[in-house]
Design a protein around this motif. Structure first.
Motif, short mmCIF file in Angstrom:
data_model
loop_
_atom_site.label_atom_id
_atom_site.label_comp_id
_atom_site.label_asym_id
_atom_site.label_seq_id
_atom_site.Cartn_x
_atom_site.Cartn_y
_atom_site.Cartn_z
N LEU A 179 49.27 102.35 75.51
CA LEU A 179 49.11 103.55 76.76
C LEU A 179 48.90 103.03 78.12
CD1 LEU A 179 49.04 106.74 76.53
CD2 LEU A 179 46.51 106.38 77.25
N ALA A 180 48.21 102.03 78.40
CA ALA A 180 47.80 101.37 79.60
C ALA A 180 49.03 100.80 80.16
CB ALA A 180 46.58 100.58 79.51
N LEU A 181 49.77 99.78 79.33
CA LEU A 181 50.82 98.85 79.94
C LEU A 181 52.11 99.79 79.48
CD1 LEU A 181 49.39 95.74 78.70
CD2 LEU A 181 49.36 96.56 81.04
N GLU A 182 52.13 100.86 79.16
CA GLU A 182 53.44 101.86 78.88
C GLU A 182 54.20 100.70 77.90
OE1 GLU A 182 54.99 103.75 82.23
OE2 GLU A 182 53.17 103.26 83.35
N ALA A 213 40.24 98.76 75.77
CA ALA A 213 41.72 98.27 75.91
C ALA A 213 42.34 98.42 76.85
CB ALA A 213 42.36 98.34 74.46
N LEU A 250 45.98 99.57 74.58
CA LEU A 250 46.88 98.80 75.25
C LEU A 250 48.12 99.29 75.58
CD1 LEU A 250 45.88 95.48 73.18
CD2 LEU A 250 45.32 96.11 75.50
N PRO A 271 52.35 105.25 71.88
CA PRO A 271 50.78 104.98 71.43
C PRO A 271 50.17 106.12 70.41
CG PRO A 271 51.07 104.74 73.61
CD PRO A 271 52.42 105.23 73.23
N ALA A 308 43.69 95.78 79.87
CA ALA A 308 45.05 95.90 80.20
C ALA A 308 45.42 95.93 81.49
CB ALA A 308 45.66 96.98 79.08
N LEU A 309 44.54 96.60 82.21
CA LEU A 309 44.75 96.91 83.53
C LEU A 309 43.66 96.28 84.63
CD1 LEU A 309 45.70 100.67 83.08
CD2 LEU A 309 47.25 99.00 83.72
N MET A 317 47.97 105.99 84.66
CA MET A 317 46.59 104.94 84.38
C MET A 317 46.71 104.13 85.35
SD MET A 317 45.61 105.38 81.10
CE MET A 317 44.78 103.76 81.00
N ARG A 318 47.50 103.95 86.27
CA ARG A 318 47.55 102.92 87.42
C ARG A 318 46.81 103.48 88.79
NH1 ARG A 318 50.43 98.41 85.51
NH2 ARG A 318 51.49 98.88 83.67
#
Lengths: 367, 231
Positions: free
Chosen positions: B83-86, A124, B81, B207, A128-129, A97-98
């Motif tokens: 998934l993106a921020l683990e 979302a 949220l 997630p 978040a990122l 994702m990053r």
């Protein structure tokens, strides 16, 4: 500005540090009964090279027992499938994702509940990122899908968008600069296929089954009218054709062969109608390139006849590969990537537009 | 631990941040505007708590029952949220979050949400030795006339919109509750508080495991069922 030596410049082009938007964009499609996810890294100098990975889950089997798409069930299935598909798409591309530079999702037109699932998850993730995110017009996705192929057509071109939900002719003068030349007044072309199949007793979704039947039939056995071709204009109407087929079918012996013959006559009527209107649209706009998109764009007879007409009459015809004719995440990631690269993005309010005209989109300035 | 909680299952849209014992929240009665409000609310609670998005340690989410669209909004946001921020996720019943709105005494609580289409979502909760609400019996969706609450209604506090719509008939059939409050909705602050011990216990989801609980699972008739109904 730093003046890089040429070879470093080339290397930097593919370096993720170079620009936020050379980074991959995650695209999510959930407007109807398919969940699509893709990663696209858009570089205008390298068309046809940007697709990193894509996955698709079709709900067709889920809705078959109901004889059509049940919106609530579609939404429920998107919630179940979206996360596994995002994970799988990232894995296939070997990305996390990053590594992303932005997020795109279908914001309309479509089923409101289904759209909201993709839009909410996409927003979302982006929030978040702290990534830019954009809601994409589903039909713009279809219009731009040919850019996923090597050697794509440059605007201006005429696009025929034909699917279960749409039948329209669009003049594309640039990315985001669209004029709807003609639309259907009743059933969409794909819908006409599905409904006609149903009234001849073929199972849902009948369109592709009907097209397969048509291959076995004699296209000359039944002749149906080509709706709205006897008057000027670029609009379509297919519901009367369905009634003609019903009358012919009810009067017939209803044998297997008759079904194939009727299917063939019906398909020929649709294909010819579409072809006549495409030619008219090219004439009216003075354009010489035609692109075909949407699920009906997978129809073999349509492809063959348009390609032939193009050769005969001197226009070029472009089809996206079959898997990108139907709904998919790749076209949404691509359209989103192009718009994000142009600096277009929206805030964290989640908005979807179940009804949304193509004419109202903002143009994208291209260098 | 910093827990970000979302609850959008009913007419109320709320987001809360639990930073240790400190609670920050936004809540608004805003039917049909939840999608627009939810992430800006999350941004506001983080700013107020002086935290960055990356400082969140877990996502708590009201998983329903409630409005189908509302429940999916919170769940989709939580999925994205997390998934993106683990991050790990804890799902909480929206009926349990609603029950926490009842007066805080020893009495049990029954939560009733108007489920539309002539039905209610309902569940009952008892207090344990620590004063926490524990579910008593199953969560149900049913017409109010057929509802058999797990606890005697006259012993309970009753909260929720279901009482506003059907309270009179229910009281006549099942007895007058200890107290009633129809203007109560599930709130994210309770979702966060109910989730906290589960995070501590490591009882969390990935997630893809975060899914809505609709209770009403039959939403359409198949071709075969429609044909059977006709004949």
């Amino acid at each position: 500005m730093v003046n890089w030596p040429a070879e470093i410049g080339r290397a930097a082009k593919y370096n993720v540090h170079m620009s936020k938007f050379s980074k991959p964009v995650l695209g999510i499609e959930s407007s109807c009964d398919e969940t699509g996810v893709a990663l696209v890294s858009w570089d205008p100098d390298q068309p046809g090279r940007g697709l990193l990975a894509h996955t698709l889950y079709s709900q067709v089997k889920l809705h078959a027992d109901y004889g059509g798409v049940v919106p609530e069930l579609a939404s429920r299935d998107h919630v179940r499938k979206l996360m596994p598909l995002v994970r799988e798409t990232l894995d296939r591309a070997g990305l996390g994702m990053r590594d992303l530079g932005g997020v795109a999702y279908t914001a309309g037109p479509g089923l409101v509940g289904a759209l909201l699932v993709g839009a909410s998850a996409a927003r979302a993730m982006a929030w978040a990122l702290d990534l830019p995110a954009i809601g994409v017009h589903h039909m713009e996705g279809h219009l731009l899908a040919p850019l996923l192929e090597p050697d794509p057509p440059e605007p201006p071109f005429v696009a025929l968008l034909v699917s279960g939900g749409h039948s329209m002719l669009v003049a594309v003068r640039g990315i985001g600069d669209y004029e709807v030349l003609g639309d259907t007044l009743d059933d969409a072309a794909g819908e006409a296929f599905d409904k006609t199949a149903k009234l001849m007793g073929l199972p849902y979704p009948g369109g592709p089954v009907l097209a397969a039947e048509a291959l076995k039939g004699d296209p000359g056995a039944y002749h149906f009218a080509r709706p709205m071709t006897d008057r000027p204009g670029l609009d379509f109407s297919f519901s009367g054709l369905k009634t003609q087929v019903l009358l012919a079918w009810n009067k017939s012996d209803r044998s297997e062969q008759t079904r194939a013959d009727v299917a063939s006559g019906f398909e020929q009527a649709i294909v010819e109608t579409l072809a006549i209107k495409c030619r008219r649209a090219l004439e009216a706009t003075g354009m010489s390139r035609l692109i075909i998109a949407g699920g009906v764009g997978a129809n073999r007879r349509l492809r063959a006849q348009l390609a032939e007409a193009g050769e005969r009459e001197g226009f070029s015809v472009h089809f996206p590969r079959l898997e990108f004719c139907t709904d998919n995440g790749a076209m949404i990631a691509l359209a989103g990537a192009i718009r994000l690269a142009a600096g277009q993005a929206q805030g964290p309010q989640i908005k979807v537009q179940p009804r949304w005209s193509l004419d109202t989109l903002d143009p994208v300035a291209t260098a | 631990m910093n827990i970000l909680a979302l609850e959008t299952a009913t007419e109320s849209c709320s987001v809360a941040l639990l930073r240790g014992d400190a609670l920050f929240e936004r809540s608004e009665l805003a039917p049909r505007r939840h999608a627009e409000l939810a992430l800006p609310m999350a941004e506001a609670v983080l700013a107020e708590a002086g935290l960055a998005r990356a400082d969140v340690d877990g996502i708590a989410v009201g998983r329903g029952p409630g409005s189908f669209t509302g429940v999916r909004l919170a769940v989709s946001l939580a999925q994205g949220l997390a998934l993106a921020l683990e991050l790990p996720v804890v799902t909480v019943s929206s009926l349990a979050a609603l029950a926490m709105e009842a007066p805080q005494d020893d009495a049990p609580v029954t939560a009733v949400i108007d489920a539309r289409m002539g039905e209610i979502y309902a569940a009952s909760f008892e207090r344990d030795a620590d004063g926490l609400l524990k579910p008593c019996g199953e969560e149900v969706v049913c017409p109010p006339d057929l509802w058999q609450p797990a606890l005697t209604l006259d012993a309970c506090h009753v909260v929720g919109t279901g009482w506003g719509v059907y309270g009179e008939g229910l009281a006549a059939r099942l007895g007058t509750p200890r107290s009633t409050d129809a203007d109560r909705y599930p709130q994210a602050r309770h979702v966060a508080r109910l989730a906290a011990p589960r995070f501590a216990a490591g009882d969390t989801l990935t997630p893809e495991q975060v899914l809505p609980v609709y209770l009403r699972d039959k939403v359409a008739l198949t071709i075969a069922e429609r044909a059977a109904a006709k004949s």
